[in-house]
Design a protein around this motif. Structure first.
Motif, PDB file in Angstrom:
ATOM      1  N   GLY A 256       3.015 -12.705  -8.396  1.00 44.35           N
ATOM      2  CA  GLY A 256       1.705 -12.119  -8.166  1.00 44.35           C
ATOM      3  C   GLY A 256       0.615 -12.779  -8.978  1.00 44.35           C
ATOM      4  O   GLY A 256       0.848 -13.630  -9.850  1.00 44.35           O
TER       5      GLY A 256
ATOM      6  N   GLY B 287       5.089  -8.504   1.685  1.00 41.79           N
ATOM      7  CA  GLY B 287       4.179  -8.240   0.581  1.00 41.79           C
ATOM      8  C   GLY B 287       2.830  -7.819   1.115  1.00 41.79           C
ATOM      9  O   GLY B 287       2.099  -8.627   1.691  1.00 41.79           O
TER      10      GLY B 287
ATOM     11  N   ARG C  83       0.545 -10.769   2.514  1.00 42.00           N
ATOM     12  CA  ARG C  83       0.450 -11.948   1.656  1.00 42.00           C
ATOM     13  C   ARG C  83       1.637 -12.891   1.853  1.00 42.00           C
ATOM     14  O   ARG C  83       1.492 -14.102   1.772  1.00 42.00           O
ATOM     15  N   ASP C  84       2.807 -12.340   2.108  1.00 44.41           N
ATOM     16  CA  ASP C  84       3.985 -13.159   2.358  1.00 44.41           C
ATOM     17  C   ASP C  84       5.015 -12.310   3.071  1.00 44.41           C
ATOM     18  O   ASP C  84       5.033 -11.072   2.948  1.00 44.41           O
TER      19      ASP C  84
ATOM     20  N   ILE D 120       7.214 -14.554  -2.100  1.00 44.66           N
ATOM     21  CA  ILE D 120       8.471 -13.797  -2.045  1.00 44.66           C
ATOM     22  C   ILE D 120       9.603 -14.770  -1.758  1.00 44.66           C
ATOM     23  O   ILE D 120       9.460 -15.676  -0.918  1.00 44.66           O
TER      24      ILE D 120
ATOM     25  N   ARG E 166      -0.556  -5.386  -3.144  1.00 38.75           N
ATOM     26  CA  ARG E 166       0.211  -5.309  -4.396  1.00 38.75           C
ATOM     27  C   ARG E 166       1.580  -4.663  -4.219  1.00 38.75           C
ATOM     28  O   ARG E 166       2.357  -4.599  -5.165  1.00 38.75           O
ATOM     29  N   HIS E 167       1.873  -4.176  -3.014  1.00 38.17           N
ATOM     30  CA  HIS E 167       3.106  -3.441  -2.779  1.00 38.17           C
ATOM     31  C   HIS E 167       4.105  -4.259  -1.983  1.00 38.17           C
ATOM     32  O   HIS E 167       3.749  -5.248  -1.337  1.00 38.17           O
ATOM     33  N   VAL E 168       5.369  -3.808  -2.020  1.00 39.98           N
ATOM     34  CA  VAL E 168       6.467  -4.496  -1.348  1.00 39.98           C
ATOM     35  C   VAL E 168       7.158  -3.516  -0.424  1.00 39.98           C
ATOM     36  O   VAL E 168       7.437  -2.372  -0.810  1.00 39.98           O
TER      37      VAL E 168
ATOM     38  N   GLY F  25       4.652  -2.389  -6.537  1.00 39.91           N
ATOM     39  CA  GLY F  25       4.578  -3.824  -6.764  1.00 39.91           C
ATOM     40  C   GLY F  25       3.886  -4.197  -8.053  1.00 39.91           C
ATOM     41  O   GLY F  25       4.117  -3.601  -9.110  1.00 39.91           O
TER      42      GLY F  25
ATOM     43  N   ASP G 107      -2.543  -8.780  -6.426  1.00 46.17           N
ATOM     44  CA  ASP G 107      -1.968  -9.167  -5.143  1.00 46.17           C
ATOM     45  C   ASP G 107      -0.736 -10.051  -5.318  1.00 46.17           C
ATOM     46  O   ASP G 107      -0.657 -10.876  -6.233  1.00 46.17           O
ATOM     47  N   ILE G 108       0.218  -9.888  -4.380  1.00 45.20           N
ATOM     48  CA  ILE G 108       1.437 -10.692  -4.346  1.00 45.20           C
ATOM     49  C   ILE G 108       1.128 -12.056  -3.732  1.00 45.20           C
ATOM     50  O   ILE G 108       0.368 -12.162  -2.765  1.00 45.20           O
TER      51      ILE G 108
ATOM     52  N   THR H 264       9.409 -11.457  -6.411  1.00 44.97           N
ATOM     53  CA  THR H 264       8.022 -11.410  -5.975  1.00 44.97           C
ATOM     54  C   THR H 264       7.142 -11.939  -7.101  1.00 44.97           C
ATOM     55  O   THR H 264       7.338 -11.603  -8.262  1.00 44.97           O
TER      56      THR H 264
END
Length: 905
Positions: free
Chosen positions: A163, A114, A100-101, A150, A117-119, A142, A146-147, A161
């Motif tokens: 979301g 990202g 996502r980023d 960042i 949903r996790h980092v 996360g 969804d993220i 972050t």
């Protein structure tokens, strides 16, 4: 003919999707274009497409703070690690999820990814090849959704972050005792972005509904704001309980949602891009509105700010638009837009300096082949542009369209000065202009006729009838004596447009004819048919001379919806566009495939097969399909499971919470990889293809090629330099061409005294004449020795005119390249002279005034008198060219020479 054409540039498409990234110096901007990356040099006005491809369309880009490392991530999480300065790929990596980023830390030691949903925190790799350059530092839990964004703190210790769960989280890179990730809430919509202020005393968050929150950090129960990162402790050394609170909440006040946002900590400028094409600039933390402007008709997908905060970049994926705006002066630095739909045709100017493209969006665009920029767009047509052609003088380009008109555009005044129409409404799909530029012909789809007009008057001269099916292509013979037309009625006809009493030659084929082209000398004609063959004909005898079986060569990959394999399908196995090389020794062909084929005419063999794209986001690229991707709702590639690429994301995703497969009715449309038109440059140095990816330009790259000519053991760089020092410039130059090292040739070439050029050109061997002209053509645009080069060109053409005329066909590409370079220099010098015209008028008038004043005093005029009058800056007036309020600013460095010129006059 050389066949080592390499991918050079991608024009016609400036932005597709993803994020924009400025270079560390702020002078260039990186834009994702499909599965490639294009670099726009905003200072030197040049574009460059990096020579690598991702597997699919690029979603995110990240550039390290020093500008050494570039990370390019596609839609499915496959990443390329690139040495940005050397333009080489160092490593391939898969993040095993949709990214996502991705952002580098300000110190360049880490980058954060990202994934859903996790980092994940990764250590930054080096810019040399390593066995395992990616090292995972930490994986963090996360958000609940969804993220979306960042960003890093200025000290690289923390990052934020944002979301879709309407929250922002504050993470620490390294584990800290008694510190856990903080969650900032308060928004009622998706958080688009969040940033630290420069002093790290505030955090700014923006949501999709236009809400902007300013958050501060303090100790519980104490009303004093703290610097985040310096956590207070009590007398025993324990951390005091701290908290984030919302100090202010602002609203943009617009009726549309926020689509993208960017923040520059150095200038505290916040830029928001809306879904209706409007962007706004606010100054933080007080949220003072500076500017609001509508720049697009569609939503702004991405916003970027250069490090100094002066330039703003905006990208609109729906329109394929890229804008760079200088907000302080309110001017455009860059404004480029590609074709809204596919390109349908392409054409080179006679000197190879310009490339024109026509598209299904009814627009005609003219590009500079050297810089890659579009400098004019004509939108007069009301339907798709199907064919175009330049006239021989490069000042007029004509286009045919399905709207029933052929339009002529003036490239000097940038206007449509002539419209050619038919008595009854028809649809034109082919176009041809005779070499003199006096006769314009266009073929139509519905009445199967060819219309002929006069360029001077615009009147219809004649209508050529005889074909029994739609006309597919037209081409004038290079000498202008006849017109060739191909049709779906399986014939090619040769018309004498100046003598209608002659019989029309019919060249019969076994299948429908799709395209035709004349050889540059006009003695041969080639035509492609629906069965994938290329037929060659002797024009004088109207007899076939050869056939190339290209059905297997042009065959493309398997489409997603095909029920049969790529080998058994019949679609796309033919050439719909043909073009001879500049010297006539090779034929280039393209069709509804991902391949462009280059054939040798004499041997009828395949020289090279160019794959225009490896982008798996396009249809027809893969030869075999993966059966695991087939679902009960169709191919998984055509289903947008997460809604991230959907224009109507909120309305389209109606799936229940917890459903993993998404809405199976939300399908995507995959464009097909194909080539609509191919053209060789008249210089023979490059060729262009109008494809579904854009305008692909392939050119010859000889910088690293060692190609000696009649080389002996005595020919070495040292002996060549010795000959040049001794004054034997002719032998030194000839030996330089025999060794064929460009740097050495230039060294001995520029060592020749200007007064000896005329003598050397008389004795110069004709065997090396083509090489010398080609060398001058390559360096004339980048060199400052203009008069020196012109002496060489004038001497060579004057003393060897008979040789040049006898080999005009072989030397034509070189001469066209010379013409292009000289025309470009003439244009640049002309613009400089135009700018200095009024300054010289002013100096001359000032000189006359001083002369008149001195005559009254019966004194002599000195240079100091003129310069003193020049420096006075008095108001002046001339015969109708200046008003009395006009003033002129002159560069002080040019004042003495200009004043001296005025004194001499």
């Amino acid at each position: 003919m050389k066949t080592d054409f390499k991918f050079s540039n991608l024009c016609g498409t400036v932005y597709s999707k993803g994020n924009l990234v400025f270079s560390p110096d702020g002078n260039s901007i990186l834009s994702p274009v499909g599965n490639r990356v294009t670099v726009f040099d905003l200072v030197n006005n040049r574009t460059e497409t990096l020579p690598f491809e991702n597997k699919r369309n690029i979603r995110r880009l990240a550039l390290s703070p020093r500008g050494n490392i570039l990370l390019s991530v596609d839609e499915l999480g496959s990443a390329l690690l690139i040495n940005y300065r050397k333009r080489t790929v160092l490593h391939y990596f898969n993040f095993k999820g949709k990214v996502r980023d991705i952002q580098f830390s300000p110190d360049g030691k880490y980058f954060v990814v990202g994934l859903g949903r996790h980092v994940e925190i990764w250590r930054s790799p080096g810019y040399t090849k390593e066995f395992a350059p990616f090292e995972l530092h930490q994986k963090l839990p996360g958000h609940y959704d969804d993220i979306t964004h960042i960003s890093w703190s200025p000290d690289s210790r923390f990052f934020l972050t944002s979301g879709k769960d309407m929250t922002t989280k504050v993470y620490s890179v390294d584990s800290m005792e008694d510190y856990t990730a903080t969650t900032l809430t308060g928004h009622r919509a998706t958080v688009i972005g969040s940033w630290f202020s420069k002093d790290m005393r505030a955090v700014y968050t923006v949501s999709a509904d236009g809400a902007v929150c300013v958050r501060r950090f303090r100790v519980r129960g104490v009303e004093e704001n703290l610097l985040f990162g310096e956590f207070p402790v009590d007398e025993e050394g324990k951390l005091l309980p701290t908290m984030w609170f919302t100090e202010h909440r602002y609203y943009t006040g617009t009726i549309s949602n926020v689509q993208s946002a960017a923040f520059n900590p150095a200038s505290s400028i916040l830029v928001l891009g809306m879904t209706n094409g409007v962007f706004g600039i606010w100054e933080m933390p007080d949220f003072n509105q500076i500017h609001t402007l509508s720049i697009s008709r569609k939503k702004i997908n991405t916003v970027a700010i250069n490090p100094s905060g002066e330039w703003l970049a905006f990208g609109s994926a729906k329109l394929g638009q890229l804008l760079v705006w200088e907000w302080q002066s309110e001017t455009y630095v860059l404004k480029q837009q590609g074709h809204f739909y596919d390109m349908s045709c392409v054409g080179y100017s006679a000197d190879g300096q310009y490339v024109a493209t026509g598209g299904d969006d009814s627009k005609l665009k003219v590009w500079n082949a050297l810089t890659g920029y579009c400098f004019i767009t004509f939108a007069d047509h009301t339907s798709a542009v199907t064919a175009l052609q330049f006239t021989k003088g490069n000042q007029v380009v004509l286009s045919a369209s399905l709207d029933g008109t052929v339009r002529a555009y003036d490239l000097v005044r940038y206007r449509n000065f002539r419209i050619f129409t038919s008595p009854t409404p028809v649809q034109f799909n082919s176009l041809a202009v005779d070499p003199s530029g006096e006769i314009v012909c266009a073929g139509c789809l519905d009445t199967f006729e060819i219309y002929m007009w006069s360029m001077q008057t615009g009147k219809l001269l004649d209508v050529l009838s005889g074909h029994e099916a739609p006309i597919s292509s037209l081409a004038f013979r290079p000498d202008g004596l006849s017109l060739a037309s191909s049709s779906w009625d399986k014939t090619v006809r040769l018309w004498d447009v100046f003598d209608r009493t002659k019989v029309v030659e019919r060249l019969e084929h076994g299948h429908e004819v799709l395209a035709l082209a004349y050889r540059p000398d006009g003695k041969e004609l080639c035509a492609s048919t629906l069965d994938g063959q290329i037929h060659f004909w002797d024009v004088a005898k109207a007899a076939p001379t050869g056939t190339i079986e290209g059905r297997r060569d042009i065959a493309g990959g398997r489409k997603t919806g095909d029920k049969v394999t790529a080998d058994n399908t019949s679609s796309g196995k033919s050439f719909n566009s043909l073009c001879y090389s500049a010297d006539g020794t090779a034929v280039l062909g393209g069709g509804n495939s991902m391949y462009v084929c280059l054939y040798d005419r004499r041997s009828s063999i395949l020289l090279r097969k160019f794959q225009i794209t490896k982008n798996q986001s396009l249809d027809g690229v893969q030869v075999k399909l993966n059966s695991k991707l087939m679902t009960e709702a169709g191919s998984a590639d055509l289903i947008d499971s997460d809604g991230i690429d959907s224009d109507t994301e909120k309305q389209a995703d109606r799936s229940l919470p917890g459903v993993k497969s998404g809405d199976k009715s939300n399908r995507l449309l995959k464009p097909e990889a194909r080539t609509r038109d191919v053209k060789f440059s008249p210089t023979g140095r490059q060729w262009a293809a109008a494809s579904s990816e854009g305008l692909l330009i392939y050119s010859l790259d000889e910088t690293m090629v060692f190609d000696p000519y009649e080389l002996d053991e005595d020919v070495t760089p040292d002996t060549i330099r010795d000959l040049s020092r001794k004054g034997d410039h002719l032998r030194a130059l000839v030996n330089g061409f025999r060794l064929n090292e460009k740097y050495l040739i230039r060294e001995v070439y520029e060592a020749v005294p200007p007064l000896d050029v005329v003598l050397l050109t008389k004795d110069f061997p004709e065997a090396y004449l083509e090489r010398l002209l080609k060398f001058i053509a390559d360096i004339i645009e980048s060199s400052q020795l203009l008069e020196y080069h012109l002496r060489w060109i004038s001497g060579l053409l004057s003393n060897h005119g008979t040789f040049v005329k006898a080999r005009s066909a072989a030397l034509q590409p070189v001469l066209r390249t010379l013409q292009r370079g000289i025309a470009r220099l003439h244009q640049d010098i002309g613009s400089v002279c135009d700018k200095n015209h009024y300054m010289m008028d002013y100096l001359l008038i000032q000189g006359k005034r001083v002369a008149e004043a001195k005559e009254e005093e019966s004194g002599d005029i000195t240079m100091n008198d003129l310069l003193s009058s020049f420096n006075d800056g008095d108001e002046f007036e001339t015969d109708g060219e200046f008003d009395e309020d006009d003033t002129m600013d002159v560069d002080s460095a040019s004042a003495p020479s200009a004043a001296a010129a005025a004194t001499s006059v």
